[in-house]
Motif scaffolding. Sequence first.
Motif, mmCIF file in Angstrom:
data_model
loop_
_atom_site.group_PDB
_atom_site.id
_atom_site.type_symbol
_atom_site.label_atom_id
_atom_site.label_comp_id
_atom_site.label_asym_id
_atom_site.label_seq_id
_atom_site.Cartn_x
_atom_site.Cartn_y
_atom_site.Cartn_z
ATOM 1 N N VAL A 1 0.883 -1.172 0.000
ATOM 2 C CA VAL A 1 0.000 0.000 0.000
ATOM 3 C C VAL A 1 0.918 1.219 0.000
ATOM 4 N N PRO A 2 0.729 2.162 -0.939
ATOM 5 C CA PRO A 2 1.671 3.273 -1.061
ATOM 6 C C PRO A 2 1.575 4.326 0.039
ATOM 7 N N GLY A 3 0.452 4.404 0.719
ATOM 8 C CA GLY A 3 0.293 5.396 1.769
ATOM 9 C C GLY A 3 -1.133 5.401 2.291
ATOM 10 N N TYR A 4 -1.342 6.099 3.393
ATOM 11 C CA TYR A 4 -2.663 6.135 4.035
ATOM 12 C C TYR A 4 -3.112 7.573 4.208
ATOM 13 N N PRO A 5 -4.410 7.820 4.079
ATOM 14 C CA PRO A 5 -5.433 6.846 3.732
ATOM 15 C C PRO A 5 -5.286 6.388 2.286
ATOM 16 N N HIS A 6 -5.604 5.116 2.046
ATOM 17 C CA HIS A 6 -5.474 4.519 0.718
ATOM 18 C C HIS A 6 -6.860 4.404 0.095
ATOM 19 N N PRO A 7 -7.084 5.066 -1.038
ATOM 20 C CA PRO A 7 -8.393 4.956 -1.689
ATOM 21 C C PRO A 7 -8.527 3.597 -2.366
ATOM 22 N N GLY A 8 -9.528 2.848 -2.016
ATOM 23 C CA GLY A 8 -9.736 1.540 -2.630
ATOM 24 C C GLY A 8 -9.350 0.406 -1.713
ATOM 25 N N SER A 9 -9.241 -0.766 -2.292
ATOM 26 C CA SER A 9 -9.036 -1.996 -1.524
ATOM 27 C C SER A 9 -7.577 -2.268 -1.213
ATOM 28 N N ALA A 10 -7.367 -3.127 -0.215
ATOM 29 C CA ALA A 10 -6.032 -3.601 0.149
ATOM 30 C C ALA A 10 -6.176 -4.973 0.789
#
Length: 118
Positions: A48-57
């Motif tokens: 995950v590239p960073g938070y908040p992350h738009p979309g699923s993980a």
Amino acid sequence: MIEAFGDHQVANIATEVEARTMGIPVRQPALAAGRSPDVTPFWGLAPVPGYPHPGSALIMVDSGTPAPPPTNLPNRAGQDPHSHPRNSPAIRAMTAHFLATGEVIDTCAAVPCTATPG
């Protein structure tokens, strides 16, 4: 996607193939060092590239069950952790935020997410 490490009902390898197929990134650190028997844990999954992350993980949750076999077979060692993620306040908060906003946030304080059995 929430994955219970060592799940007896859904082989971890199957969940990770699904995440790769869908192009879903994995939350890191996913597991504590040495927990995975894989040569390259979470091969082919971008973090995950960073938070908040738009979309699923893909979120891995570890409750201490022995590591699964490194094949497309379900784990049979230890207690089945399939429902353990719901015992984690951090995972419940992460899920609630995702359902309300469509964003993944890191509620596990930048360490591997854990849950208690039972």
